[in-house]
Design a protein around this motif. Structure first.
Motif, PDB file in Angstrom:
ATOM      1  N   GLN A  66       7.245   3.412   6.155  1.00 36.27           N
ATOM      2  CA  GLN A  66       7.404   3.865   7.562  1.00 36.27           C
ATOM      3  C   GLN A  66       6.044   3.368   8.434  1.00 36.27           C
ATOM      4  OE1 GLN A  66      10.165   5.337   8.965  1.00 36.27           O
ATOM      5  NE2 GLN A  66       9.275   4.910  10.631  1.00 36.27           N
ATOM      6  N   ALA A  67       5.012   3.538   7.873  1.00 30.37           N
ATOM      7  CA  ALA A  67       3.641   3.096   8.353  1.00 30.37           C
ATOM      8  C   ALA A  67       3.669   1.774   8.631  1.00 30.37           C
ATOM      9  CB  ALA A  67       2.474   3.519   7.524  1.00 30.37           C
ATOM     10  N   ALA A  68       4.191   0.679   7.866  1.00 30.77           N
ATOM     11  CA  ALA A  68       4.267  -0.562   7.937  1.00 30.77           C
ATOM     12  C   ALA A  68       5.182  -0.879   9.032  1.00 30.77           C
ATOM     13  CB  ALA A  68       4.763  -1.136   6.710  1.00 30.77           C
ATOM     14  N   LEU A  69       6.316  -0.327   9.172  1.00 30.90           N
ATOM     15  CA  LEU A  69       7.304  -0.601  10.291  1.00 30.90           C
ATOM     16  C   LEU A  69       6.544  -0.218  11.601  1.00 30.90           C
ATOM     17  CD1 LEU A  69      10.535   0.670   8.504  1.00 30.90           C
ATOM     18  CD2 LEU A  69      10.323  -1.643   9.018  1.00 30.90           C
ATOM     19  N   GLU A  70       6.202   1.011  11.714  1.00 33.11           N
ATOM     20  CA  GLU A  70       5.368   1.272  12.713  1.00 33.11           C
ATOM     21  C   GLU A  70       4.240   0.574  13.469  1.00 33.11           C
ATOM     22  OE1 GLU A  70       4.203   5.338  12.539  1.00 33.11           O
ATOM     23  OE2 GLU A  70       6.298   6.070  12.097  1.00 33.11           O
ATOM     24  N   ALA A  71       3.434  -0.160  12.451  1.00 36.12           N
ATOM     25  CA  ALA A  71       2.584  -0.960  12.853  1.00 36.12           C
ATOM     26  C   ALA A  71       3.100  -2.202  13.341  1.00 36.12           C
ATOM     27  CB  ALA A  71       1.701  -1.064  11.533  1.00 36.12           C
ATOM     28  N   ALA A  72       4.152  -2.608  12.533  1.00 33.52           N
ATOM     29  CA  ALA A  72       4.802  -4.013  12.976  1.00 33.52           C
ATOM     30  C   ALA A  72       5.573  -3.710  14.428  1.00 33.52           C
ATOM     31  CB  ALA A  72       5.625  -4.399  11.981  1.00 33.52           C
TER      32      ALA A  72
ATOM     33  N   SER B 194       7.345  -7.832  15.666  1.00 36.48           N
ATOM     34  CA  SER B 194       7.753  -7.387  17.094  1.00 36.48           C
ATOM     35  C   SER B 194       7.829  -8.540  18.018  1.00 36.48           C
ATOM     36  CB  SER B 194       6.529  -6.240  17.613  1.00 36.48           C
ATOM     37  OG  SER B 194       5.461  -6.934  17.746  1.00 36.48           O
ATOM     38  N   PRO B 195       8.494  -8.492  19.056  1.00 40.23           N
ATOM     39  CA  PRO B 195       8.721  -9.650  20.008  1.00 40.23           C
ATOM     40  C   PRO B 195       7.280  -9.842  20.379  1.00 40.23           C
ATOM     41  CG  PRO B 195      10.698  -8.124  20.257  1.00 40.23           C
ATOM     42  CD  PRO B 195       9.686  -7.456  19.310  1.00 40.23           C
ATOM     43  N   ASP B 196       6.612  -8.939  20.750  1.00 39.55           N
ATOM     44  CA  ASP B 196       5.354  -9.025  21.719  1.00 39.55           C
ATOM     45  C   ASP B 196       4.096  -9.869  20.642  1.00 39.55           C
ATOM     46  OD1 ASP B 196       6.064  -7.599  23.854  1.00 39.55           O
ATOM     47  OD2 ASP B 196       4.966  -5.971  23.185  1.00 39.55           O
ATOM     48  N   TYR B 197       4.330  -9.452  19.129  1.00 33.41           N
ATOM     49  CA  TYR B 197       3.426 -10.333  18.267  1.00 33.41           C
ATOM     50  C   TYR B 197       3.905 -11.643  18.321  1.00 33.41           C
ATOM     51  CZ  TYR B 197       1.446 -12.173  13.985  1.00 33.41           C
ATOM     52  OH  TYR B 197       0.899 -13.055  13.243  1.00 33.41           O
TER      53      TYR B 197
END
Length: 300
Positions: free
Chosen positions: A224-230, A167-170
């Motif tokens: 899907q869980a990995a994408l949501e967490a990222a 993510s941009p925030d990360y």
């Protein structure tokens, strides 16, 4: 039963590997199925199958007969299809695809095809495992892999890549990795797969190591869980490009280390060799190819 029916019964037994499974597929008693094969063996004057209490196996004559029987049945189906002329396509199509790809890209095709052909029924199996089309009675499958199964005919639709994203925030907080070795200084989200630990991510590079050992802070068993967490800033994950594309398009994820991505993975639409395709299946193939080819461009 006529001889064509005996041939089709024999093919079902050979493909299913047992009389019981074939009887279930055909909706007949095991006795009737066994009798049909025995009649065919008597007509041909040779043993086609060796029988045990649990399974059957083809003899050499059976293997030759199976190939010829498939051609005969395909020719007959083609003749029958041609006799129908412009008849409205009808009947069941069974399709399999990886769960996320199927949900994003195959299900919309199924819906639009059924809207145009109201007499066609479709069973869509979204499964994250390799499905045996012949053994499980499936007409068409989507495979995202390098193919090695010679019993399948394949139509290439495009390709995808393994990509890193965060993510941009990360990235604003932790910085953007410029080289695969920089992953040692980042939080990593890994997806548990068939391969055991450790997690080793491969990259394309002519001067640096081809793979990097990563130590994930978070391991999940769902893309899907990995994408949501990222997307919520938990770290960097690795998925297939079609999986991250919707989140990239809305700016929730950014793709990383593009120059180091490994070679692409092909997408194919596959179906068993040696079978004549009824018009409903041929029409769905045309529909799918027209919609999907070009959506996943070939990039090396």
């Amino acid at each position: 039963m006529d001889r064509l029916d005996n041939l089709s019964t024999f093919v079902a037994v050979a493909e299913q590997g047992s009389f019981i499974a074939a009887s279930r597929q055909l909706g007949r008693s095991t006795t009737a199925v066994s009798r049909a094969v025995a009649v065919l063996e008597d007509v041909l004057g040779t043993q086609l199958l060796t029988r045990t209490t649990r399974a059957v196996a083809l003899t050499q004559a059976g293997q030759r007969t199976l190939e010829q029987a498939r051609r005969i049945l395909a020719d007959y189906a083609q003749l029958r299809d041609a006799a129908d002329g412009n008849a409205t396509p009808s009947g069941l199509i069974t399709i399999t695809a990886p769960e996320m790809f199927g949900r994003l890209h195959v299900l919309p095709l199924v819906e639009s095809f059924m809207a145009a052909h109201s007499n066609v029924e479709i069973s869509l199996l979204l499964l994250n495992r390799m499905v045996s089309l012949i053994d499980e009675g499936v007409d068409l499958g989507v495979r995202i892999a390098h193919l090695s199964d010679s019993s399948l005919r394949a139509i290439r639709l495009g390709s995808v890549r393994q990509v890193l994203c965060a993510s941009p925030d990360y990235l604003a907080m932790a910085g953007t990795p410029l080289h695969p070795k920089d992953l040692a200084n980042h939080r990593v989200i890994a997806i548990m797969g068939a391969r055991p630990l450790p997690f080793r991510w491969r990259f394309r590079s002519s001067t640096n190591p081809r793979s990097v050992l990563v130590k994930p802070q978070l391991v999940v068993n769902s893309v899907q869980a990995a994408l949501e967490a990222a997307s919520r800033g938990a770290g960097i994950t690795r998925v297939l490009s079609y999986q991250s594309a919707p989140l990239e398009e809305i700016g929730a994820l950014r793709r990383l280390l593009i120059a180091h991505e490994p070679p692409s993975i092909p997408i194919h639409l596959v179906y068993p060799v040696g079978r004549y395709l009824p018009s409903r299946i041929r029409m769905f193939i045309d529909h799918a190819v027209a919609a999907l080819r070009g959506r996943f461009p070939e990039v090396e």
